[in-house]
Design an enzyme around this catalytic site. Structure first.
Site, PDB file in Angstrom:
ATOM      1  N   CYS A  98       0.767  -1.185  -0.093  1.00  9.98           N
ATOM      2  CA  CYS A  98       0.111   0.142  -0.036  1.00  9.98           C
ATOM      3  C   CYS A  98       1.061   1.489   0.263  1.00  9.98           C
ATOM      4  CB  CYS A  98      -0.795  -0.006   1.152  1.00  9.98           C
ATOM      5  SG  CYS A  98      -2.089   1.573   1.216  1.00  9.98           S
ATOM      6  N   CYS A 193      -5.640  -1.956   6.383  1.00  9.48           N
ATOM      7  CA  CYS A 193      -6.750  -1.059   6.245  1.00  9.48           C
ATOM      8  C   CYS A 193      -7.980  -1.387   5.423  1.00  9.48           C
ATOM      9  CB  CYS A 193      -6.552   0.341   5.484  1.00  9.48           C
ATOM     10  SG  CYS A 193      -7.833   1.333   5.593  1.00  9.48           S
TER      11      CYS A 193
END
Ligand code: ATP
Length: 354
Positions: A98, A193
């Site tokens: 990410c 997340c």
């Protein structure tokens, strides 16, 4: 200097905004939507509360604020990579991907390139040496997040700013309290997340289904029980095996036969190894060893932990081979080995454990 500050609504990035203003900058705040909304409301990040907090911070400090979405990009890169890795029996690291592909990849291509620097609330620092920028460790050794940044490249590190990297977490919390930031008391975000509030196993099951297989004791070959698919299990895992008389640790996976091998006891030798081979190693700033085949003394991490482990690294063909000074627990293929200098100051680069 024009700065884009990536702000998540957590305490760290909220304090980033305070610090930037204190330094005399006027940052533009960006909240990136990466949690996936889906028809069933199945996977979502608690974005609304985060956005409310960031709006408040933007108002308080008089900053421009944009909410941008990289949901599709996140799906096509990070989520796909995660599922593919798990399917191959590897242990993925979505957080590292990410950072590399989303926060400092797609974000920069779409919005960040209009700015001179991108600031985040990572516990990390940068160091200039002879005109080059190096990723370096945080003042707070326990919170240091350079492990998660180990896959970034030179262009990325040279555009980054970590305004809280020279503070301890306790100092960050004290600033947040003194500034009465709504995020002052918020808990640190945990892990991946995009999973938001949903459980990792549910996520994996949704994409890979279930397939019953055997749990076998490594030393004896005894069948101890059944599992629902090797993809639910990770090397080094202890909890969630459903076996009695433990502790049992996952030591090995046979993905072809869908067998999980376990071993018993905290001190089982099979849990430990002292050799780590890294594939596709990339240096963040520059290749400081070139083709030299000599062993170099380094510190390294094979997961996000406060401790650095000492070892020696050498290059054998395309593989970087680490001989650890002491046995390390749960060396999982697919995870990244992140390499630091002897002083645990500069983060040199990383490769995937094979
Ligand atoms: N959704 C998001 N939008 C914009 N920036 C983000 C987002 N999520 C994370 N970041 C940035 O990446 C940094 C590190 O993210 P991480 O998930 O580790 O958060 P954290 O350590 O809990 O920090 P914070 O307290 O700021 O949430 C954050 O400080 C922030 O700068």
């Amino acid at each position: 200097m024009e700065i884009a500050a990536l702000v998540s609504g957590g305490v760290d990035s909220s304090v980033v905004v305070y610090r930037l203003k204190e330094m005399g900058y006027d940052p533009t705040l960006f909240y990136i939507k990466i949690g996936m909304e889906d028809k069933n409301g199945y996977i979502d990040c608690p974005a609304e509360e985060d956005i409310e907090i960031v709006s408040y911070i933007a108002k308080k400090y008089g900053c421009r604020f944009e909410i941008v979405s990289l949901q599709d990009e996140y799906w096509n890169s990070v989520v796909r990579y995660t599922i593919e890795s798990v399917k191959r029996g590897l242990t993925p690291n979505p957080d590292m991907m990410c950072n590399k592909l989303i926060k400092f990849g797609c974000f920069d291509e779409k919005w960040g390139h209009h700015f001179d620097k991108i600031a985040t609330g990572h516990y990390a620092t940068t160091t200039e040496i002879d005109g080059l920028t190096w990723l370096s460790t945080a003042k707070d050794r326990v919170k240091d997040q350079t492990y998660f940044l180990g896959q970034i490249n030179y262009l990325q590190v040279s555009r980054l700013m970590f305004p809280i990297g020279n503070l301890l977490k306790s100092e960050v919390r004290a600033i947040a309290a003194q500034e009465k930031l709504p995020s002052a008391q918020r808990k640190d975000s945990q892990g991946i997340c995009f999973l938001g509030k949903i459980n990792y196993n549910e996520f994996i099951e949704r994409y890979l289904g279930k397939k019953e297989g055997l749990i076998v004791e490594l030393e004896t070959g005894n069948i101890l029980g059944k599992h629902q698919g090797y993809w639910f299990h990770t090397i080094g895992q202890r909890k969630g095996l459903g076996l009695s008389g433990g502790p049992w640790f996952v030591i090995k996976k046979d993905t072809n036969r869908n067998i999980i091998y376990v071993s018993k006891g905290y001190n089982t030798q099979y849990q430990y190894g002292d050799v780590i081979d890294l594939q596709g190693f990339s240096f963040i700033t520059k290749d400081i060893w070139g083709d030299s085949e000599d062993e170099k003394e380094i510190m390294f991490k094979i997961r996000h932990t406060p401790e650095f482990t000492p070892g020696k690294i050498s290059k054998i063909g395309d593989i970087y081979h680490i001989q650890s000074e002491k046995p390390v627990q749960g060396i999982a293929a697919g995870q990244f080995g992140v390499v630091y200098d002897k002083e645990c100051r500069l983060c040199l680069g990383s490769g995937m454990i094979i």
